[in-house]
Design a protein around this motif. Structure first.
Motif, PDB file in Angstrom:
ATOM      1  N   GLU A  92      43.576  43.547  25.457  1.00 44.99           N
ATOM      2  CA  GLU A  92      43.503  44.254  26.745  1.00 44.99           C
ATOM      3  C   GLU A  92      42.064  44.511  27.163  1.00 44.99           C
ATOM      4  N   PHE A 103      39.379  42.815  26.368  1.00 46.72           N
ATOM      5  CA  PHE A 103      38.719  41.580  26.793  1.00 46.72           C
ATOM      6  C   PHE A 103      39.261  41.125  28.151  1.00 46.72           C
ATOM      7  N   LEU A 104      40.584  41.254  28.323  1.00 48.68           N
ATOM      8  CA  LEU A 104      41.207  40.881  29.602  1.00 48.68           C
ATOM      9  C   LEU A 104      40.681  41.744  30.737  1.00 48.68           C
ATOM     10  N   ASN A 105      40.554  43.025  30.469  1.00 52.87           N
ATOM     11  CA  ASN A 105      40.063  43.973  31.455  1.00 52.87           C
ATOM     12  C   ASN A 105      38.666  43.559  31.928  1.00 52.87           C
ATOM     13  N   LEU A 111      37.294  40.597  31.615  1.00 54.54           N
ATOM     14  CA  LEU A 111      37.403  39.257  32.196  1.00 54.54           C
ATOM     15  C   LEU A 111      37.834  39.329  33.653  1.00 54.54           C
ATOM     16  N   ILE A 112      38.868  40.156  33.914  1.00 53.01           N
ATOM     17  CA  ILE A 112      39.443  40.217  35.254  1.00 53.01           C
ATOM     18  C   ILE A 112      38.600  41.113  36.168  1.00 53.01           C
ATOM     19  N   ASN A 113      38.251  42.296  35.681  1.00 52.30           N
ATOM     20  CA  ASN A 113      37.564  43.257  36.556  1.00 52.30           C
ATOM     21  C   ASN A 113      36.092  42.945  36.766  1.00 52.30           C
ATOM     22  N   ASP A 166      35.029  39.742  36.699  1.00 52.77           N
ATOM     23  CA  ASP A 166      34.965  38.361  37.144  1.00 52.77           C
ATOM     24  C   ASP A 166      34.213  37.455  36.169  1.00 52.77           C
ATOM     25  N   GLU A 167      34.599  37.529  34.912  1.00 57.00           N
ATOM     26  CA  GLU A 167      34.042  36.686  33.852  1.00 57.00           C
ATOM     27  C   GLU A 167      32.545  36.917  33.587  1.00 57.00           C
ATOM     28  N   GLU A 168      32.016  38.057  34.024  1.00 56.20           N
ATOM     29  CA  GLU A 168      30.598  38.347  33.751  1.00 56.20           C
ATOM     30  C   GLU A 168      30.512  39.459  32.706  1.00 56.20           C
ATOM     31  N   LEU A 226      30.573  39.740  29.549  1.00 52.11           N
ATOM     32  CA  LEU A 226      31.535  39.839  28.446  1.00 52.11           C
ATOM     33  C   LEU A 226      30.801  39.884  27.109  1.00 52.11           C
ATOM     34  N   THR A 227      31.359  40.634  26.174  1.00 50.54           N
ATOM     35  CA  THR A 227      30.777  40.662  24.824  1.00 50.54           C
ATOM     36  C   THR A 227      31.820  40.150  23.826  1.00 50.54           C
ATOM     37  N   PRO A 228      31.356  39.600  22.718  1.00 51.78           N
ATOM     38  CA  PRO A 228      32.305  38.924  21.817  1.00 51.78           C
ATOM     39  C   PRO A 228      33.199  39.842  20.980  1.00 51.78           C
ATOM     40  N   PHE A 253      36.881  40.024  21.762  1.00 53.82           N
ATOM     41  CA  PHE A 253      37.491  38.690  21.613  1.00 53.82           C
ATOM     42  C   PHE A 253      37.730  38.384  20.131  1.00 53.82           C
TER      43      PHE A 253
END
Lengths: 355, 401
Positions: free
Chosen positions: A93, A95-97, A99-101, A103-105, A107-109, A112
């Protein structure tokens, strides 16, 4: 077939299952449709930095597996086998949050990495520096049963090696909301909930982690014998009785040999009829249920195995588990059967025997 | 060779072909399936290359004749296409034979649909049918319901070694007498979730992946599915079926080093290979070809290469090897079953498929993969698969004479 004993147990659940005799005074839930675990003191088991980083499922898995290993008095197992229906939903959740909110910017590993289904299996191995066989099963309602069957096969094939087997599932906020929308979880406005006397759509959702040490050798701590595990994805119409009778027959038993049966009733009006169907077959057995105390989740039968093991070793049944009237079996509790299904699929049977 | 289990059928879908024949043709003609992504709307579109199956979800739905309002993930659909081919290839009747099991593998499950509608579900009842397709097992159930299989069904998820472990469990279920026939393998579709996840780990290449090359830049993700039908001797003899190959050895071990990285000396990989040889009652010198995991990440190839050298004691003794990931990309939970199908092609056709894009040997050791299509008799193959969580698996396939 080789003997397979359950020699150690660790359980984190919606009850205080990290304490002895916790069902003498169980936590009674009637207003909640989502049952979260009673948190153990994580810092007794995990470093403070890791406690902050890890999701509750991973933490519960580490605590429950450590408890099981300590209970069995072993150093490191010859195999680590886990089952999880939904996997690491909290990190998924997160990571999805992002990713979606975002816009794929940005992100940290971390989330994931921790979202992978075999995170608990990997972390337990890492903690124990255990390089042995390590599997994770993810088949909805039989994720834990698959791990248990694999464990049984490992005990048959490995010489003198014990096996660590566990089931883990964690609740995650948004996913819980979604499961309410499709009525897999009972509606908020139905409280108080009573899964035996008031069947409606869906179940009381839960989470938990239960781990077991299986071994070929009986010890002073042995709870019971794990005699057999069987599961199927679908049952044809009226195939349930045949499925159960065939299973019993392959273990040289008939229905009246079963002293205690643990049913997976969860109050779902669509699917609890499976348990109704079987009840007459076990007229002489004590009929128990447990999901009113622990909630429903895809690996909840791991809780049933923990309860069944306690019942066999102590030869007594906590009153809170009786489905109908309290009727302790006369004489020794020899054979205990667990039957579960998940939304009409993934029917499973687990047979435990007294030692 | 008491542990040997027959393979009597197989099926595959990948970025180099929709079925067995197309995949074999692509392999023989060094035709890879790596391209820019077309079917997922992602910011990574121009930054990475992937092994994408060039069919839209609608096209896959029409191949399977699914109703318009279905709740199928792409993972379920490509899995079903490959499973149908495997059943057909083995000549088994799943619907009338209640003793056939199914062991699936997936890492993403229905994530491709979850990531599309995750917040939209709240306001849009129309798409809520996809909520329950998220969990991995739901994908396996879809495949089983479609092919009409009722019986022993489970799913494994151990990251990139998932399908190897499905094949291993299947072989153990057969040799322990618990099943007579079992369909084993894995399926994973591309998703934004996995592409972005691997991107944050900084192990995605911006160009074609080059396993075991000094200048390798990381992996290309791929999607696909492949299944084998495993069968007991009693069962295939009874129906006069010739095995196409055998699973002769298998083992799993844990590196217990790091959640996502492999140890420098590849101890988990070494243990998995060593145990697989023990199960097969074979020695390393019996191997004619190694289908390496070879993801083309700096870490994997170094660790795997060192583990292989440790097995053979000397790099000169290492047999011919290659990674087929430059053809398909890294298909995660499907990788080991896709590579099992390629290994069976190699046994049957006497071919060694090239490690495309290879130029320069790594400086850490003296290992050169096969870079051009090779022709020779191949009798015994070792296939490696390693994944997150330190999960290491090795399989040994032998030719059917």
């Amino acid at each position: 077939m080789e003997n397979c004993y359950i020699n150690g147990i660790g359980c984190i659940s919606a009850q205080k299952s990290f304490e002895k005799d916790y069902l003498i005074e169980p936590i009674v839930y009637s207003e909640e449709n989502i049952l979260k675990v009673v948190k153990p003191n994580y810092k007794d088991y995990i470093s403070p930095a890791a406690v902050r980083r890890m999701s509750s499922g991973v933490k519960n898995g580490i605590v429950a597996s450590t408890m099981a290993i300590n209970d069995a008095g072993i150093e490191s197992p010859g195999a680590i086998i886990t089952g999880t229906g939904m996997g690491c939903m909290q990190d998924s959740e997160k990571f999805l949050n992002n990713l979606i909110n975002h816009d794929e910017e940005y992100l940290t590993p971390t989330s994931f990495i921790q979202s992978t289904h075999n995170t608990v299996g990997g972390q337990v191995a890492l903690g124990l520096k255990c390089k042995a066989y390590n599997f994770t099963y993810v088949n909805t309602g039989v994720s834990f049963e698959s791990a248990l069957l694999d464990g049984l096969m490992q005990v048959e094939n490995q010489d003198g090696q014990n096996v660590l087997v566990g089931g883990i599932d964690e609740l995650a906020d948004h996913t819980s909301k979604l499961y309410k929308l499709i009525k897999h979880t009972k509606s908020d406005d139905e409280a108080p909930y009573d899964i035996i006397n008031k069947r409606t759509k869906g179940s009381i959702s839960g989470e938990g982690a239960a781990f077991f040490v299986l071994d070929k050798e009986k010890t002073a701590n042995s709870y019971c014998k794990l005699a057999d595990v069987k599961f199927v994805n679908n049952l044809e119409n009226s195939g349930l009785e045949t499925f159960v009778n065939d299973f019993l027959a392959s273990n040289d038993l008939i229905a009246s040999d079963i002293d205690v049966i643990l049913f997976g009733n969860n109050g779902d009006i669509e699917f609890d009829s499976y348990y109704d169907q079987l009840e007459p077959l076990f007229g002489e057995a004590a009929i128990l249920y447990y999901k009113h105390l622990f909630g429903e989740f895809m690996t909840s039968s791991s809780i049933a195995v923990s309860l069944g093991s306690d019942i066999l070793r102590s030869q007594s049944i906590p009153g809170a588990l009786f489905k109908n009237e309290v009727s302790h079996p006369k004489g020794e509790i020899k054979n205990l059967l667990i039957y579960n299904q998940y939304r009409g699929k993934d029917h499973s049977l687990i047979l435990l025997k007294n030692v | 060779m008491s542990n040997r289990v027959a393979i009597t059928g197989m099926g595959i879908i990948s970025s180099i072909g929709m079925d067995l024949e197309e995949n074999l043709n692509s392999l023989k003609n060094s035709r890879h399936g790596i391209s820019k992504i077309e079917h997922i709307d992602t910011k990574l579109k121009d930054k990475i290359l992937v092994g994408e199956i060039k069919k839209t979800n609608q096209e896959l739905e029409s191949i399977l004749k699914l109703p318009q309002k279905n709740s199928w993930s792409r993972t379920s659909m490509i899995g079903t296409i490959a499973a149908l081919e495997a059943i057909n290839n083995a000549g088994i009747d799943v619907k009338s034979d209640s003793d056939i099991g199914f062991i699936n593998a997936t890492t993403v499950g229905g994530m491709d649909m979850t990531e599309r509608y995750f917040y939209d579900f709240i306001d849009n009842p129309e798409n809520r049918r996809y909520i329950q397709s998220h969990d991995a097992g739901n994908n396996t159930h879809n495949i089983c319901d479609y092919i009409g299989l009722n019986g022993f069904v489970t799913t494994i998820s151990t990251a990139c070694s998932s399908a190897a472990n499905a094949i291993m469990l299947g072989a153990r279920m057969i040799s322990s007498g618990r099943l007579d026939k079992v369909i084993v393998g894995g399926t994973d579709a591309l998703s934004k979730f996995t592409m972005n996840g691997f991107n944050t780990l900084m192990i995605l290449s911006d160009t074609y992946n080059t396993p075991f090359d000094e200048n390798r830049k990381g992996l290309n993700l791929g999607e696909g599915a492949a299944y084998l039908v495993l069968e007991s001797e009693k069962s295939y003899k009874k129906r006069n079926k010739q095995p196409i190959a055998f699973v002769s050895g298998y083992a799993n071990a844990n590196d217990a080093f790091h959640q996502t990285a492999s140890s420098e000396d590849g101890e988990g990989a070494f243990l998995a290979m060593k145990k697989a040889f023990e199960v097969a009652e074979l020695t390393p010198k019996d191997i004619d070809y190694i289908n390496v995991h070879g993801t083309a990440t700096p870490n994997n190839d170094l660790s795997e290469g060192r583990a292989i050298i440790n097995i053979y004691k000397d790099s000169e003794k290492v047999p011919e090897f290659s990674s087929t990931k430059p053809f398909t990309g890294h298909t995660l939970a499907a990788a080991a079953s896709i590579e099992a199908v390629f290994s069976i092609f190699a046994l049957r056709e006497g071919l060694i498929f090239p490690n495309l894009n290879f130029k320069d040997k790594m400086k850490e050791f003296d290992l050169t993969p096969v870079a051009e299509l090779g022709h020779k008799e191949v009798n015994t193959i070792l296939s490696n698969s390693f994944g997150f969580g330190g999960n290491c698996s090795s399989l040994i396939f032998t030719k059917s004479h």
